[in-house]
Design a protein around this motif. Structure first.
Motif, PDB file in Angstrom:
ATOM      1  N   THR A   1      37.931  28.936  44.294  1.00  0.00           N
ATOM      2  CA  THR A   1      39.248  29.566  44.179  1.00  0.00           C
ATOM      3  C   THR A   1      40.161  28.811  43.224  1.00  0.00           C
ATOM      4  OG1 THR A   1      39.072  30.426  46.432  1.00  0.00           O
ATOM      5  CG2 THR A   1      41.274  30.346  45.458  1.00  0.00           C
ATOM      6  N   GLU A   2      40.262  27.507  43.402  1.00  0.00           N
ATOM      7  CA  GLU A   2      41.182  26.723  42.573  1.00  0.00           C
ATOM      8  C   GLU A   2      40.783  26.785  41.100  1.00  0.00           C
ATOM      9  OE1 GLU A   2      42.948  22.201  42.180  1.00  0.00           O
ATOM     10  OE2 GLU A   2      41.923  22.782  44.021  1.00  0.00           O
ATOM     11  N   SER A   3      39.511  26.630  40.820  1.00  0.00           N
ATOM     12  CA  SER A   3      39.044  26.693  39.428  1.00  0.00           C
ATOM     13  C   SER A   3      39.278  28.076  38.836  1.00  0.00           C
ATOM     14  CB  SER A   3      37.556  26.352  39.351  1.00  0.00           C
ATOM     15  OG  SER A   3      37.336  25.036  39.771  1.00  0.00           O
ATOM     16  N   PHE A   4      39.030  29.106  39.629  1.00  0.00           N
ATOM     17  CA  PHE A   4      39.224  30.483  39.176  1.00  0.00           C
ATOM     18  C   PHE A   4      40.683  30.720  38.794  1.00  0.00           C
ATOM     19  CE2 PHE A   4      40.258  34.936  40.056  1.00  0.00           C
ATOM     20  CZ  PHE A   4      39.313  35.591  39.288  1.00  0.00           C
ATOM     21  N   GLU A   5      41.599  30.272  39.633  1.00  0.00           N
ATOM     22  CA  GLU A   5      43.023  30.494  39.375  1.00  0.00           C
ATOM     23  C   GLU A   5      43.558  29.579  38.282  1.00  0.00           C
ATOM     24  OE1 GLU A   5      44.681  33.002  40.216  1.00  0.00           O
ATOM     25  OE2 GLU A   5      43.334  33.788  41.738  1.00  0.00           O
ATOM     26  N   ASP A   6      43.005  28.377  38.162  1.00  0.00           N
ATOM     27  CA  ASP A   6      43.457  27.455  37.113  1.00  0.00           C
ATOM     28  C   ASP A   6      43.221  28.036  35.727  1.00  0.00           C
ATOM     29  OD1 ASP A   6      44.366  25.587  38.891  1.00  0.00           O
ATOM     30  OD2 ASP A   6      42.669  24.218  38.663  1.00  0.00           O
ATOM     31  N   VAL A   7      42.132  28.756  35.567  1.00  0.00           N
ATOM     32  CA  VAL A   7      41.803  29.338  34.266  1.00  0.00           C
ATOM     33  C   VAL A   7      42.680  30.551  33.992  1.00  0.00           C
ATOM     34  CG1 VAL A   7      39.986  30.508  32.964  1.00  0.00           C
ATOM     35  CG2 VAL A   7      39.455  28.470  34.280  1.00  0.00           C
ATOM     36  N   GLY A   8      42.968  31.326  35.017  1.00  0.00           N
ATOM     37  CA  GLY A   8      43.761  32.539  34.837  1.00  0.00           C
ATOM     38  C   GLY A   8      42.878  33.670  34.348  1.00  0.00           C
ATOM     39  N   HIS A   9      42.539  34.582  35.231  1.00  0.00           N
ATOM     40  CA  HIS A   9      41.653  35.687  34.888  1.00  0.00           C
ATOM     41  C   HIS A   9      42.428  37.001  34.795  1.00  0.00           C
ATOM     42  CE1 HIS A   9      38.542  32.794  35.980  1.00  0.00           C
ATOM     43  NE2 HIS A   9      37.702  33.560  35.312  1.00  0.00           N
ATOM     44  N   SER A  10      41.944  37.887  33.961  1.00  0.00           N
ATOM     45  CA  SER A  10      42.586  39.179  33.723  1.00  0.00           C
ATOM     46  C   SER A  10      42.319  40.143  34.875  1.00  0.00           C
ATOM     47  CB  SER A  10      42.032  39.789  32.431  1.00  0.00           C
ATOM     48  OG  SER A  10      40.650  40.090  32.602  1.00  0.00           O
ATOM     49  N   ASP A  11      43.042  41.263  34.854  1.00  0.00           N
ATOM     50  CA  ASP A  11      42.796  42.322  35.834  1.00  0.00           C
ATOM     51  C   ASP A  11      41.383  42.873  35.664  1.00  0.00           C
ATOM     52  OD1 ASP A  11      45.336  42.070  36.888  1.00  0.00           O
ATOM     53  OD2 ASP A  11      46.184  43.667  35.644  1.00  0.00           O
ATOM     54  N   GLU A  12      40.919  42.915  34.427  1.00  0.00           N
ATOM     55  CA  GLU A  12      39.565  43.398  34.156  1.00  0.00           C
ATOM     56  C   GLU A  12      38.524  42.493  34.818  1.00  0.00           C
ATOM     57  OE1 GLU A  12      36.767  44.697  30.364  1.00  0.00           O
ATOM     58  OE2 GLU A  12      38.715  43.783  30.009  1.00  0.00           O
ATOM     59  N   ALA A  13      38.756  41.177  34.760  1.00  0.00           N
ATOM     60  CA  ALA A  13      37.841  40.230  35.398  1.00  0.00           C
ATOM     61  C   ALA A  13      37.826  40.450  36.907  1.00  0.00           C
ATOM     62  CB  ALA A  13      38.255  38.796  35.081  1.00  0.00           C
ATOM     63  N   ARG A  14      38.991  40.710  37.468  1.00  0.00           N
ATOM     64  CA  ARG A  14      39.076  40.943  38.915  1.00  0.00           C
ATOM     65  C   ARG A  14      38.394  42.260  39.301  1.00  0.00           C
ATOM     66  NH1 ARG A  14      42.749  37.038  40.902  1.00  0.00           N
ATOM     67  NH2 ARG A  14      43.783  35.985  39.184  1.00  0.00           N
ATOM     68  N   ASP A  15      38.433  43.251  38.415  1.00  0.00           N
ATOM     69  CA  ASP A  15      37.717  44.505  38.671  1.00  0.00           C
ATOM     70  C   ASP A  15      36.207  44.269  38.677  1.00  0.00           C
ATOM     71  OD1 ASP A  15      40.060  45.957  38.859  1.00  0.00           O
ATOM     72  OD2 ASP A  15      39.986  46.676  36.786  1.00  0.00           O
ATOM     73  N   ILE A  16      35.738  43.455  37.742  1.00  0.00           N
ATOM     74  CA  ILE A  16      34.308  43.130  37.687  1.00  0.00           C
ATOM     75  C   ILE A  16      33.899  42.420  38.970  1.00  0.00           C
ATOM     76  CG2 ILE A  16      32.581  41.681  36.531  1.00  0.00           C
ATOM     77  CD1 ILE A  16      34.125  42.274  33.891  1.00  0.00           C
ATOM     78  N   MET A  17      34.753  41.515  39.442  1.00  0.00           N
ATOM     79  CA  MET A  17      34.450  40.774  40.669  1.00  0.00           C
ATOM     80  C   MET A  17      34.237  41.705  41.856  1.00  0.00           C
ATOM     81  SD  MET A  17      37.051  37.551  40.516  1.00  0.00           S
ATOM     82  CE  MET A  17      36.892  37.275  42.265  1.00  0.00           C
ATOM     83  N   SER A  18      35.021  42.766  41.928  1.00  0.00           N
ATOM     84  CA  SER A  18      34.902  43.671  43.074  1.00  0.00           C
ATOM     85  C   SER A  18      33.498  44.267  43.168  1.00  0.00           C
ATOM     86  CB  SER A  18      35.962  44.770  43.003  1.00  0.00           C
ATOM     87  OG  SER A  18      35.705  45.641  41.921  1.00  0.00           O
ATOM     88  N   LYS A  19      32.823  44.389  42.038  1.00  0.00           N
ATOM     89  CA  LYS A  19      31.458  44.925  42.022  1.00  0.00           C
ATOM     90  C   LYS A  19      30.426  43.879  42.448  1.00  0.00           C
ATOM     91  CE  LYS A  19      32.846  47.961  38.314  1.00  0.00           C
ATOM     92  NZ  LYS A  19      32.917  48.110  36.877  1.00  0.00           N
ATOM     93  N   LEU A  20      30.829  42.606  42.444  1.00  0.00           N
ATOM     94  CA  LEU A  20      29.915  41.514  42.785  1.00  0.00           C
ATOM     95  C   LEU A  20      30.087  41.034  44.227  1.00  0.00           C
ATOM     96  CD1 LEU A  20      30.388  39.394  39.517  1.00  0.00           C
ATOM     97  CD2 LEU A  20      28.677  41.161  39.960  1.00  0.00           C
ATOM     98  N   LEU A  21      31.031  41.619  44.949  1.00  0.00           N
ATOM     99  CA  LEU A  21      31.350  41.199  46.314  1.00  0.00           C
ATOM    100  C   LEU A  21      30.170  41.427  47.256  1.00  0.00           C
ATOM    101  CD1 LEU A  21      33.564  40.235  48.317  1.00  0.00           C
ATOM    102  CD2 LEU A  21      34.132  42.649  48.638  1.00  0.00           C
ATOM    103  N   VAL A  22      29.792  40.364  47.990  1.00  0.00           N
ATOM    104  CA  VAL A  22      28.690  40.475  48.950  1.00  0.00           C
ATOM    105  C   VAL A  22      29.069  40.019  50.351  1.00  0.00           C
ATOM    106  CG1 VAL A  22      26.837  40.317  47.245  1.00  0.00           C
ATOM    107  CG2 VAL A  22      27.747  38.221  48.273  1.00  0.00           C
ATOM    108  N   GLY A  23      30.223  39.377  50.509  1.00  0.00           N
ATOM    109  CA  GLY A  23      30.560  38.913  51.849  1.00  0.00           C
ATOM    110  C   GLY A  23      31.900  38.218  51.934  1.00  0.00           C
ATOM    111  N   GLU A  24      32.134  37.657  53.113  1.00  0.00           N
ATOM    112  CA  GLU A  24      33.359  36.911  53.384  1.00  0.00           C
ATOM    113  C   GLU A  24      33.008  35.453  53.606  1.00  0.00           C
ATOM    114  OE1 GLU A  24      35.298  38.768  56.682  1.00  0.00           O
ATOM    115  OE2 GLU A  24      35.814  40.537  55.522  1.00  0.00           O
ATOM    116  N   PHE A  25      33.890  34.568  53.151  1.00  0.00           N
ATOM    117  CA  PHE A  25      33.670  33.133  53.289  1.00  0.00           C
ATOM    118  C   PHE A  25      34.360  32.642  54.547  1.00  0.00           C
ATOM    119  CE2 PHE A  25      34.895  28.689  51.917  1.00  0.00           C
ATOM    120  CZ  PHE A  25      33.638  28.164  52.114  1.00  0.00           C
TER     121      PHE A  25
END
Length: 130
Positions: free
Chosen positions: A55-79
């Motif tokens: 989470t921290e590394s992901f937010e430190d870089v700053g990802h676009s809305d498009e990147a977050r849309d791609i992530m939704s397709k890769l979701l497999v579970g809850e941490f």
């Protein structure tokens, strides 16, 4: 939608290679195995964070809305963190402040700069190729 599988840190730690790469971000687990070669920041960034809470590394870089849309397709579970992984509560009896230890010099600022630069370069290249 099917119920998401719960992953512990021990579960995540079994997915740290290019053949099986999972990341936890904001309490969700993502299977990034099929996305490694497409990641604009390069595969090394994903491999370095594989099998843990990124989470921290992901937010430190700053990802676009498009990147977050791609992530939704890769979701497999809850941490889910184990109770042994949670930080211990501060003891109420210890009201005396402790001195703050001196910080060790680190290259994390340089690493963050390089990672951010790699992501920007990857995005530019990706846009040019589209």
């Amino acid at each position: 939608m099917a119920e998401l599988k719960s992953f512990t840190l021990a579960d995540l730690s079994q997915h740290t290679t290019k053949d099986s790469l999972y990341l936890a971000i904001h309490g969700k687990v993502y299977d990034c195995t099929g996305f490694i070669d497409e990641h604009p920041g390069g595969e090394e960034v994903l491999i370095d964070e594989a099998g843990r809470d990124a989470t921290e590394s992901f937010e430190d870089v700053g990802h676009s809305d498009e990147a977050r849309d791609i992530m939704s397709k890769l979701l497999v579970g809850e941490f889910k963190t184990d109770s042994s992984e949670k930080p211990k509560a501060k003891s109420p009896s210890s009201s005396t402040p402790r001195p703050i230890p001196a910080a060790e010099p680190s290259d994390s600022g340089s690493l963050q700069y390089v990672l951010a630069l790699a992501v920007v370069a990857g995005c530019v290249i990706w846009k040019v190729l589209l």
